[in-house]
Scaffold this motif. Structure first.
Motif, PDB file in Angstrom:
ATOM      1  N   PRO A   1       0.807  -1.368  -0.040  1.00 14.08           N
ATOM      2  CA  PRO A   1       0.012   0.078   0.077  1.00 14.08           C
ATOM      3  C   PRO A   1       0.698   1.202  -0.077  1.00 14.08           C
ATOM      4  O   PRO A   1       1.979   1.338   0.533  1.00 14.08           O
ATOM      5  CB  PRO A   1      -0.794  -0.100   1.413  1.00 14.08           C
ATOM      6  CG  PRO A   1      -0.824  -1.486   1.526  1.00 14.08           C
ATOM      7  CD  PRO A   1       0.408  -2.060   1.226  1.00 14.08           C
ATOM      8  N   ILE A   2       0.289   2.274  -0.540  1.00 18.36           N
ATOM      9  CA  ILE A   2       1.024   3.501  -0.535  1.00 18.36           C
ATOM     10  C   ILE A   2       1.186   4.103   0.830  1.00 18.36           C
ATOM     11  O   ILE A   2       0.531   3.911   1.742  1.00 18.36           O
ATOM     12  CB  ILE A   2       0.056   4.736  -1.399  1.00 18.36           C
ATOM     13  CG1 ILE A   2       0.005   4.113  -2.766  1.00 18.36           C
ATOM     14  CG2 ILE A   2       0.763   6.252  -1.221  1.00 18.36           C
ATOM     15  CD1 ILE A   2      -0.776   5.324  -3.608  1.00 18.36           C
ATOM     16  N   GLY A   3       2.432   4.361   1.086  1.00 18.24           N
ATOM     17  CA  GLY A   3       3.054   5.223   2.310  1.00 18.24           C
ATOM     18  C   GLY A   3       3.487   3.994   3.222  1.00 18.24           C
ATOM     19  O   GLY A   3       3.947   4.317   4.497  1.00 18.24           O
ATOM     20  N   SER A   4       3.420   2.617   2.796  1.00 11.57           N
ATOM     21  CA  SER A   4       3.998   1.690   3.573  1.00 11.57           C
ATOM     22  C   SER A   4       5.579   1.192   3.169  1.00 11.57           C
ATOM     23  O   SER A   4       6.031   0.536   3.987  1.00 11.57           O
ATOM     24  CB  SER A   4       3.145   0.554   3.730  1.00 11.57           C
ATOM     25  OG  SER A   4       2.912  -0.147   2.469  1.00 11.57           O
ATOM     26  N   ALA A   5       5.850   1.588   1.858  1.00 12.41           N
ATOM     27  CA  ALA A   5       7.331   1.253   1.513  1.00 12.41           C
ATOM     28  C   ALA A   5       7.793   2.209   0.863  1.00 12.41           C
ATOM     29  O   ALA A   5       7.108   3.138   0.232  1.00 12.41           O
ATOM     30  CB  ALA A   5       7.080   0.136   0.542  1.00 12.41           C
ATOM     31  N   VAL A   6       9.164   2.706   0.939  1.00  9.55           N
ATOM     32  CA  VAL A   6       9.906   3.625   0.418  1.00  9.55           C
ATOM     33  C   VAL A   6      11.267   2.806  -0.242  1.00  9.55           C
ATOM     34  O   VAL A   6      11.637   2.032   0.510  1.00  9.55           O
ATOM     35  CB  VAL A   6      10.293   4.725   1.498  1.00  9.55           C
ATOM     36  CG1 VAL A   6       9.078   5.330   1.906  1.00  9.55           C
ATOM     37  CG2 VAL A   6      11.034   4.258   2.496  1.00  9.55           C
ATOM     38  N   PRO A   7      11.760   3.885  -1.277  1.00  7.84           N
ATOM     39  CA  PRO A   7      13.016   3.132  -1.974  1.00  7.84           C
ATOM     40  C   PRO A   7      14.193   3.217  -0.746  1.00  7.84           C
ATOM     41  O   PRO A   7      14.244   4.032  -0.062  1.00  7.84           O
ATOM     42  CB  PRO A   7      13.356   4.112  -3.006  1.00  7.84           C
ATOM     43  CG  PRO A   7      11.823   4.686  -3.393  1.00  7.84           C
ATOM     44  CD  PRO A   7      11.175   4.808  -2.167  1.00  7.84           C
TER      45      PRO A   7
END
Length: 303
Positions: free
Chosen positions: A68-74
């Motif tokens: 989900p958007i906001g749960s993972a970042v590069p």
């Protein structure tokens, strides 16, 4: 599973993440999207107990790589910290745990040339811990003999008291890389804590690899360079006292608790053992690696 403690920005709080390909998955935020309460710090995760790793691994797998958007970042956009930025207790250090290091230490550091019959144990305070890329401090008022030691570190996951060697690895949560920095001219009456426990003298990281992915910690290559020149290279197979022996020995008299860290000793190639002796100075760069875990890189700067 590869776990990290990270910041998404300079102002952001430290968070617990799992590395999934080139992403850092924030476990607490991901858990919220699945209706599961997951921890936001490494120590909280360890405290969940031995079933937590398999349960969270299954939960991540169920996402099939879509988060989900906001749960993972590069991964390239975050700042990695020490996996446990502030350990609850002193780190257990193990001295003279590789045969050739015993020999080089006897020549230069006035230690015994005989192989230890029991593990040689010292400690490094929590304030000595720094994370990847943070500077190692060289205090010229205190030392002119700042030295390096690459080590495998084991992190305890379950309370261990008087455990047997054959069951000892069951108490390990995971493994990380440690550099045991040593001010060789700061030993006091044979005691090592001031020499090895100064601020910034325990670089650690970049990740914790959970124990299920390293079933045998005695098969790992480890190496260290200074300014690109290789100084140490060996394999954990050459430890005098293996990880399971260390846990069994320490736990006979000292209860090991979740989050406790054991730095398992270094192979030959330290600066004190060279002819002539070599030390690191402001402007130098130390890089250390343990196979299957990762690489630490640290500049040395004037304190």
């Amino acid at each position: 599973m590869q776990l990290v403690t990270y910041r998404a920005s300079v102002e952001a709080e430290a968070r617990l993440g799992a590395i999934i390909n080139d992403l850092v998955l924030d476990l607490a935020r991901f858990g919220e999207t699945r209706g599961v309460n997951l921890p936001s710090t490494m120590l909280e995760f360890i405290d969940l107990g031995p079933t937590a790793v398999s349960a969270v691994t299954a939960l991540i797998s169920s996402a099939k790589g879509v988060f989900p958007i906001g749960s993972a970042v590069p991964l390239s956009n975050v700042k990695l910290l020490a996996p446990i930025p502030r350990p609850r207790k002193n780190i257990f250090g193990i001295g003279l745990n590789y045969t050739e290091h015993v020999a080089e230490s006897a020549k230069s550091l006035d230690t015994s040339a005989e192989l230890p019959r029991q593990p040689v144990i010292f400690s490094k305070p929590p304030t000595s811990v720094i994370g990847p890329d943070e500077p190692i401090l060289h205090n010229a008022e205190i030392t002119e003999q700042l030295d390096w030691e690459v080590e495998l570190a084991a992190i305890i996951g379950t309370r261990a008291k008087g455990v047997s060697r054959d069951k000892a690895l069951n108490y390990v949560f995971g493994y990380t890389v440690c550099i045991d920095m040593s001010a060789r001219d700061c030993r006091r009456a044979g005691q090592w804590i001031y020499s090895k426990g100064q601020d910034s003298f325990c670089p650690m990281g970049p990740v914790v690899v959970t124990a299920d992915e390293i079933p045998d910690p005695q098969t790992l290559d480890l190496w260290l360079t200074v300014n690109g020149v290789e100084k140490q290279r060996s394999n954990t197979a050459f430890m005098l006292f293996k990880v399971d022996e260390l846990i069994a020995d320490i736990s006979k008299g000292i209860t090991l608790e979740p989050g406790d860290i054991i730095a398992t000793g270094t192979p030959a190639g330290v600066g004190a053992g060279r002819d002539p002796q070599e030390w690191v100075w402001p402007g130098d760069t130390i890089v250390a690696c343990v196979e299957g875990i990762g690489t630490l890189r640290h500049p040395v700067v004037a304190a």
